[in-house]
Design an enzyme around this catalytic site. Structure first.
Site, PDB file in Angstrom:
ATOM      1  CD  GLU A 363      -1.997   1.357   2.606  1.00 58.66           C
ATOM      2  OE1 GLU A 363      -3.411   2.300   2.915  1.00 58.66           O
ATOM      3  OE2 GLU A 363      -2.148   0.541   3.514  1.00 58.66           O
ATOM      4  CD  GLU A 394      -2.594  -4.333   6.033  1.00 56.46           C
ATOM      5  OE1 GLU A 394      -2.890  -3.250   6.192  1.00 56.46           O
ATOM      6  OE2 GLU A 394      -3.978  -5.041   5.902  1.00 56.46           O
ATOM      7  CG  PHE A 417       2.007   1.392  10.960  1.00 58.93           C
ATOM      8  CD1 PHE A 417       3.396   2.217  11.301  1.00 58.93           C
ATOM      9  CD2 PHE A 417       1.036   2.035   9.670  1.00 58.93           C
ATOM     10  CE1 PHE A 417       3.829   3.909  10.619  1.00 58.93           C
ATOM     11  CE2 PHE A 417       1.642   2.916   9.099  1.00 58.93           C
ATOM     12  CZ  PHE A 417       2.673   4.338  10.301  1.00 58.93           C
ATOM     13  CE1 TYR A 420      -2.280  -0.241  10.619  1.00 56.62           C
ATOM     14  CE2 TYR A 420      -1.167   0.892   9.270  1.00 56.62           C
ATOM     15  CZ  TYR A 420      -1.660   1.132   9.844  1.00 56.62           C
ATOM     16  OH  TYR A 420      -1.971   2.188  10.079  1.00 56.62           O
ATOM     17  CG  HIS A 465       0.381   4.252  13.540  1.00 57.47           C
ATOM     18  ND1 HIS A 465      -1.199   4.248  13.567  1.00 57.47           N
ATOM     19  CD2 HIS A 465      -0.316   5.043  12.243  1.00 57.47           C
ATOM     20  CE1 HIS A 465      -1.581   4.454  12.931  1.00 57.47           C
ATOM     21  NE2 HIS A 465      -1.108   4.431  11.679  1.00 57.47           N
TER      22      HIS A 465
END
Length: 695
Positions: A363, A394, A417, A420, A465
């Site tokens: 992405e 993902e 991240f 994710y 994050h």
């Protein structure tokens, strides 16, 4: 053949000779689907597709499918696909990668494999399958509802809607029930008939002729129009979900009787009679002769050798090696010291130029150049077909990479991240890392996964994050995990990761510390001491190879990632107080060379592991245990880890993590302990000397 394999598997299980009895009874109509496709079309199969495999084997010379499947039932080491590791449907000769009890986890890689066919055409080459192949993937109506299935269907439709070639046939074998939970009538059709990007076809899976008709149309659309097809095959489940499933507990006797009346073998017998192919007596003789054949072959199969040693079981976790395909890089090297993000970008540029079969995907990796600028300008240089901006999913990103890798490409995937990854981690655990294991090394999906992660990120974050949960990656057999602490090591680890994927067919994850991407200074503003010169294209850091800074023997700090940066800052203060220390940088978080680590710290008085991962499930647990097993006394070993906590937002974002202050404080305490230990040792030595004099 398929039906008698199901029946005999239950008999063998009762004798303790078979171990897995999810069968294909009621789904045998997929034999007609097999007949409609080429034997070179890759097929990612549902576990109820034995008839498909048997039918395809009839078109390939030299196949012994009954023998092969019964060896698999018996978990024999002679099983030609898994080597006795699991009962799977698979065959290298038939282009059927092995699948086990998958619940839609194979759908994302089928989408990736389909995409890879068009990608190879653009690259001017050919992978494992002919360029005009169609990818076939089958699954059940219950698995259709899994988020992984929905993500894969969405990804395929999303790509096709934009005109990307997607020669893919998704076969939903709808028997109306998932173990004991019914599928609502009409649900599959209502969900897929108007799905954007897909052609919807349906067939009666009990009727071989109707299934043949629909399958031929499906493969025609997929092969010649390069568009995905959803083939909805209605069928029936007989004998329950598996051998251990007593469907009488949740299905009424009338329902079971009605299902048995819809047996596709009975329907097919009627077709054969009506079309004058076989009469009743001939059908009965055929049925009995196949039963005898299966029973006879089974008695031979169960006597074949089994896996007996751990080494035999584990032999195929690591794939076989192959010849590397890199071209020499002939560009100019920019040796200006720079932070990690800049050197990673330079290394990726070199790698893309050196490996023409290397593809990046993730992405925002293309036009934007990544959230942190690591992939800037790569898409402009190498094109959108090699630097692919994916949808936000993902599971689909990892599935794309698995499919690309299985078809001879080497993908570098980016997960934006670390937090994710967790919704998609089974693509690594259940698919990517197990393919070599379950195929006895015959199938592989080499890939590199770059993940921006760990804590200490400033400006924004919270636990989505800033995430230090790496235990899930370290727990996967065969998966290699690297984590650089500085720009030069980041280049060495990334270049080695690509080599490992290309030559050794490994699945490698590189966790890149976000907080260090653009860090330039170490001790004070403007000192530029965390900028490094690009070490060049030949610089590679082999798995397990640790680094070292300093030679002090009073304290050894073992750490990685941000921990190295923090420990370097703490070292200045500790050395000013008279503590002579060294820092050992692990670099690799799996496949750690514990003997090498031991050699680097054994001559030090005290050993401190600084671990930014959570205390439970962190690398520090493994490190301490391995050092104890190598006879380092426990009173010399210490841990400083993150707390077992999620990471909050704002000023509190680092309070649960190791810090410069906590490292300095721990180092001071250990220095005092060392002095006390030395003082006690001196006194004991003096007392021993005095006693010897008196004697």
């Amino acid at each position: 053949m398929s039906r008698h394999l199901d029946l005999h598997a239950r008999r063998l299980q009762a004798r303790g000779e078979a171990f897995y009895t999810i069968g294909s009874a009621g789904h045998e109509g997929n034999a007609a689907i097999a007949r409609a496709f080429r034997t070179t079309d890759p097929a990612f199969l549902h576990y109820r597709d034995a008839a498909f495999l048997l039918q395809r084997s009839r078109s390939v010379p030299g196949q012994t499918p009954l023998w092969d499947l019964l060896l698999s039932f018996a978990a024999s080491a002679d099983d030609p696909i898994s080597g006795g590791r699991h009962k799977v449907l698979g065959s290298k000769a038939l282009h059927i990668p092995p699948q086990t009890s998958t619940i839609a986890s194979h759908l994302p890689k089928a989408v990736g494999a389909s995409y890879s066919l068009g990608l190879w055409r653009r690259l001017g080459g050919e992978g494992e399958w002919p360029a005009d192949s169609v990818v076939l993937c089958s699954f059940g109506d219950a698995s259709f509802n899994h988020s992984t299935a929905q993500g894969a269907l969405n990804a395929a439709g999303w790509a096709a809607y934009q005109g990307s070639p997607m020669p893919l046939v998704m076969v939903c074998e709808d028997n109306g029930i998932g173990i004991s939970t019914p599928t609502p009538d009409g649900w599959i059709e209502a969900s897929m008939r108007s799905r954007p990007g897909f052609h919807y076809l349906s067939c009666d899976g009990l009727d071989l002729l109707d299934t043949w008709r629909a399958a031929c149309e499906a493969q025609r659309i997929a092969r010649y129009r390069k568009q995905p097809v959803f083939l909805h095959m209605r069928c029936v489940r007989l004998f329950g979900h598996a051998g251990s499933d007593a469907q009488q507990a949740y299905l009424a006797p009338a329902r079971i009787k009605a299902d048995e009346a819809r047996d596709p073998l009975l329907v097919t017998a009627g077709l054969l009679q009506r079309h004058g192919v076989l009469g009743t007596e001939e059908i009965e003789r055929l049925y009995r002769s196949v039963a005898e054949q299966v029973a006879h072959v089974a008695e031979e199969a169960i006597r074949r050798p089994k896996l007996e040693m751990a080494g035999e079981v584990m032999a195929s976790i690591v794939p076989p090696t192959r010849s590397g395909r890199a071209r020499p890089w002939r560009g100019n090297l920019d040796s200006t010291p720079a932070p990690m993000a800049k050197l990673l970008n330079q290394a990726l540029t070199r790698l893309m130029a050196s490996y023409p079969h290397l593809v990046m995907a993730g992405e925002d990796v293309g036009r934007k150049g990544g959230v942190y600028g690591v992939t800037q300008r790569l898409q402009a240089q190498f094109g959108p077909h090699r630097v692919i901006d994916t949808l936000l999913d993902e599971q689909s990103i990892l599935g794309l990479g698995i499919g690309l890798g299985q078809n001879g490409l080497v993908p570098i995937l980016e997960i934006q991240f670390l937090a994710y990854l967790h919704n998609a981690e089974d693509q690594l655990r259940g698919e990517a890392a197990t393919l070599s294991f379950f195929s006895n090394g015959q199938y592989t999906n080499p890939m590199v996964v770059r993940i921006a992660g760990l804590g200490y990120q400033k400006g924004f974050g919270g636990h989505f994050h800033n995430d230090n949960a790496i235990a899930v990656l370290r727990d996967i057999p065969g998966l290699l995990v690297a984590c650089p602490s500085n720009a030069a090591d980041a280049v060495g680890l990334l270049q080695e990761a690509v080599r490992l994927a290309d030559e050794e067919q490994r699945v490698v994850v590189v966790i890149e510390p976000i907080a260090l991407y653009h860090t330039r200074d170490l001790h004070e503003e403007g000192d530029q001491q965390w900028c490094f010169a690009d070490p060049g294209p030949e610089h590679r850091l082999a798995p397990g190879e640790p680094g070292q800074w300093g030679e002090g023997r009073e304290l050894a700090i073992i750490t990685y990632g941000n921990g190295v940066y923090l420990s370097r800052q703490a070292a200045v203060r500790l050395e000013a107080e008279g503590v002579a220390l060294r820092i050992v940088d692990l670099r690799w978080l799996t496949g750690i060379d514990h003997d090498a680590v031991y050699r680097k710290v054994v001559d030090c008085d005290q050993i401190l592991v600084v671990d930014e991962c959570r205390r439970s499930g962190s690398p520090s647990e493994e490190l301490i245990a391995e050092l104890v097993e190598r006879d380092i006394a426990s009173d010399r070993l210490h841990r400083l880890t993150a707390e077992d906590s999620f990471i909050p937002l704002g000023r509190a974002a680092t309070v649960t993590l190791p810090s410069v202050e906590s490292i300095v404080e721990q180092g001071r305490c250990l220095a005092v302990k060392r002095e006390q230990t030395n003082e006690i040792a001196t006194r004991m030595a003096g007392a021993t000397s005095a006693r010897s004099s008196e004697a």
